[in-house]
Design an enzyme around this catalytic site. Sequence first.
Site, PDB file in Angstrom:
ATOM      1  N   HIS A 240      53.652 -11.973  31.445  1.00 45.75           N
ATOM      2  CA  HIS A 240      52.738 -12.229  32.558  1.00 45.75           C
ATOM      3  C   HIS A 240      52.408 -10.896  33.222  1.00 45.75           C
ATOM      4  O   HIS A 240      53.311 -10.098  33.484  1.00 45.75           O
ATOM      5  CB  HIS A 240      53.434 -13.163  33.556  1.00 45.75           C
ATOM      6  CG  HIS A 240      52.554 -13.687  34.636  1.00 45.75           C
ATOM      7  ND1 HIS A 240      52.156 -12.917  35.705  1.00 45.75           N
ATOM      8  CD2 HIS A 240      51.977 -14.900  34.807  1.00 45.75           C
ATOM      9  CE1 HIS A 240      51.377 -13.649  36.488  1.00 45.75           C
ATOM     10  NE2 HIS A 240      51.246 -14.845  35.967  1.00 45.75           N
ATOM     11  N   CYS A 278      46.663 -13.788  32.608  1.00 44.25           N
ATOM     12  CA  CYS A 278      46.540 -14.355  33.954  1.00 44.25           C
ATOM     13  C   CYS A 278      45.357 -13.696  34.662  1.00 44.25           C
ATOM     14  O   CYS A 278      45.448 -12.558  35.147  1.00 44.25           O
ATOM     15  CB  CYS A 278      47.815 -14.163  34.762  1.00 44.25           C
ATOM     16  SG  CYS A 278      47.619 -14.808  36.439  1.00 44.25           S
ATOM     17  N   HIS A 305      46.262 -18.286  32.112  1.00 39.50           N
ATOM     18  CA  HIS A 305      46.287 -18.794  33.493  1.00 39.50           C
ATOM     19  C   HIS A 305      44.884 -18.644  34.058  1.00 39.50           C
ATOM     20  O   HIS A 305      44.389 -17.516  34.190  1.00 39.50           O
ATOM     21  CB  HIS A 305      47.223 -17.952  34.379  1.00 39.50           C
ATOM     22  CG  HIS A 305      48.673 -18.257  34.202  1.00 39.50           C
ATOM     23  ND1 HIS A 305      49.651 -17.664  34.962  1.00 39.50           N
ATOM     24  CD2 HIS A 305      49.323 -19.106  33.362  1.00 39.50           C
ATOM     25  CE1 HIS A 305      50.835 -18.135  34.604  1.00 39.50           C
ATOM     26  NE2 HIS A 305      50.664 -18.997  33.628  1.00 39.50           N
ATOM     27  N   ASP A 348      46.026 -22.180  37.418  1.00 41.47           N
ATOM     28  CA  ASP A 348      47.120 -21.514  38.116  1.00 41.47           C
ATOM     29  C   ASP A 348      46.785 -21.517  39.600  1.00 41.47           C
ATOM     30  O   ASP A 348      45.796 -20.926  39.994  1.00 41.47           O
ATOM     31  CB  ASP A 348      47.209 -20.080  37.576  1.00 41.47           C
ATOM     32  CG  ASP A 348      48.350 -19.304  38.167  1.00 41.47           C
ATOM     33  OD1 ASP A 348      49.349 -19.909  38.557  1.00 41.47           O
ATOM     34  OD2 ASP A 348      48.230 -18.064  38.229  1.00 41.47           O
ATOM     35  N   HIS A 349      47.557 -22.151  40.391  1.00 43.76           N
ATOM     36  CA  HIS A 349      47.333 -22.285  41.836  1.00 43.76           C
ATOM     37  C   HIS A 349      46.021 -23.027  42.122  1.00 43.76           C
ATOM     38  O   HIS A 349      45.044 -22.895  41.387  1.00 43.76           O
ATOM     39  CB  HIS A 349      47.247 -20.929  42.570  1.00 43.76           C
ATOM     40  CG  HIS A 349      48.389 -20.025  42.304  1.00 43.76           C
ATOM     41  ND1 HIS A 349      48.443 -18.737  42.765  1.00 43.76           N
ATOM     42  CD2 HIS A 349      49.550 -20.224  41.625  1.00 43.76           C
ATOM     43  CE1 HIS A 349      49.562 -18.167  42.382  1.00 43.76           C
ATOM     44  NE2 HIS A 349      50.254 -19.045  41.670  1.00 43.76           N
ATOM     45  N   TYR A 365      50.991 -24.470  44.376  1.00 45.76           N
ATOM     46  CA  TYR A 365      51.092 -25.555  43.395  1.00 45.76           C
ATOM     47  C   TYR A 365      50.825 -26.925  44.018  1.00 45.76           C
ATOM     48  O   TYR A 365      51.626 -27.853  43.905  1.00 45.76           O
ATOM     49  CB  TYR A 365      52.447 -25.475  42.673  1.00 45.76           C
ATOM     50  CG  TYR A 365      52.495 -24.244  41.798  1.00 45.76           C
ATOM     51  CD1 TYR A 365      51.975 -24.264  40.510  1.00 45.76           C
ATOM     52  CD2 TYR A 365      52.984 -23.034  42.284  1.00 45.76           C
ATOM     53  CE1 TYR A 365      51.967 -23.130  39.710  1.00 45.76           C
ATOM     54  CE2 TYR A 365      52.981 -21.891  41.496  1.00 45.76           C
ATOM     55  CZ  TYR A 365      52.473 -21.948  40.210  1.00 45.76           C
ATOM     56  OH  TYR A 365      52.456 -20.827  39.428  1.00 45.76           O
TER      57      TYR A 365
HETATM   58  C1  DNO Z   1      53.129 -17.529  40.149  1.00 50.66           C
HETATM   59  C2  DNO Z   1      53.380 -17.416  38.715  1.00 50.66           C
HETATM   60  C3  DNO Z   1      54.429 -16.380  38.345  1.00 50.66           C
HETATM   61  C4  DNO Z   1      54.760 -16.502  36.862  1.00 50.66           C
HETATM   62  C5  DNO Z   1      55.835 -15.556  36.394  1.00 50.66           C
HETATM   63  C6  DNO Z   1      55.983 -15.648  34.910  1.00 50.66           C
HETATM   64  O1  DNO Z   1      52.529 -18.472  40.579  1.00 50.66           O
HETATM   65  O2  DNO Z   1      52.205 -17.209  38.011  1.00 50.66           O
HETATM   66  O3  DNO Z   1      55.591 -16.578  39.109  1.00 50.66           O
HETATM   67  O4  DNO Z   1      55.232 -17.786  36.610  1.00 50.66           O
HETATM   68  O5  DNO Z   1      55.555 -14.264  36.745  1.00 50.66           O
HETATM   69  O6  DNO Z   1      57.198 -15.109  34.526  1.00 50.66           O
END
Ligand code: DNO
Length: 393
Positions: A240, A278, A305, A348-349, A365
């Site tokens: 990530h 991401c 992501h 993601d979020h 989340y």
């Molecule tokens: C936050 C996430 C990160 C991710 C980690 C992966 O929302 O995208 O905490 O899970 O960095 O190891």
Amino acid sequence: MEKTWRWFGKKDKITLPMLRQIGVEGIVTALHDIPNGKVWSYEAIMDLKKYIESFDLRWSVVESLPVCEAIKYAGKECDQLIDNYKISLANLGKAGVKTVCYNFMPVIDWIRTDLAHKWDDGTSSLYFDTVQFAFFDIFILERENAERDYVPEIVECARKMNEIATEADKNALVDSIIVKTQGFVNGNITKKDKQPVVLFKKLLNLYKGIDKEKLRENLQYFLSAIMPVCEEYGVNMCIHPDDPPRQVLGLPRIVTNEEDIAWLLNAVDNPHNGLTFCAGSLSAGTHNDVPVLAAKFASHTHFVHLRSTNILPDGNFIETGHLTGRGHLIELVRIFEKENPSLPFRVDHGRQMLDDKDKSYNPGYSFYGRMFALAQMDGVMATIKDEINKNII
Ligand code: DNO
């Protein structure tokens, strides 16, 4: 692409039947109750996998199999911890869970200063404010020479903030930056820690003398050690990016831009060494052109992501709607759909909206906010698939 959702295990208030109703196909999760560094047994993995499958879903991605600090700073327990990591990877591979997301950010994972930044329409999203962060760094952590890392105007604003901040303000900021965003992602600090700042400072000290080069060496060592297991069991590792994608708190960060990603892929040249693309993290750096990076690294991407940010003129950044902002998610879906239509992605979020507000979900989340974004991305995907089928693109 495969529509996945980050689910925090059997205790998550957002249940698997709820996810079935909103069109989720695959689950992204981890064995959150196992302390970092301990082996994930085959039995525990299979137990969760069967539970997920009993709802007609599949366990698509592990997020995360955490990499302990001692591996990152090459402490004396490093080799033992890498051995444990290899056993967990082999057990995952045997169980058929073959995409593993992890990060190599020292001490602190993702960073935000405000977890409920209000929008005019009554929703809220996550926010990073440079002055607040400088205030935390210089006046709460009192990190040696911290002010050298900020321009004088920011230091001055942080100083003024310090003059009027109450203890409660300071505690709230500490809570946002190093507690609430870290505990639930198996980070170093949790709600149970009585003195988060003291603990955090101890962790920062572990990285004295570790610069970007050294951290890169340690990542290369870790990846070279685990690759044979990944090859044997067909497991894809996906790192990530650092969030935000720059050096913070005097710590090196090594997945911030095109050069870093190219270094990583080249340092351990193996198809099992890949990326979590991401878009949210990468878009929070003005130096990154997100679609250019996606086009360049799509073939090394094992997991996506989808999230977007806007960087404001003062350098602050906000998590924005999924159809706007520097993430250019429509273009990204176009790139990844063409590259590999079975690639798992998750929204993601999302914003906090409607009934999300009183549910105390983990920051970012939410249920309705993420469901809303998933529906948007689903529409984008359907449009793009249609374009591909008609040979328009
Ligand atoms: C936050 C996430 C990160 C991710 C980690 C992966 O929302 O995208 O905490 O899970 O960095 O190891």
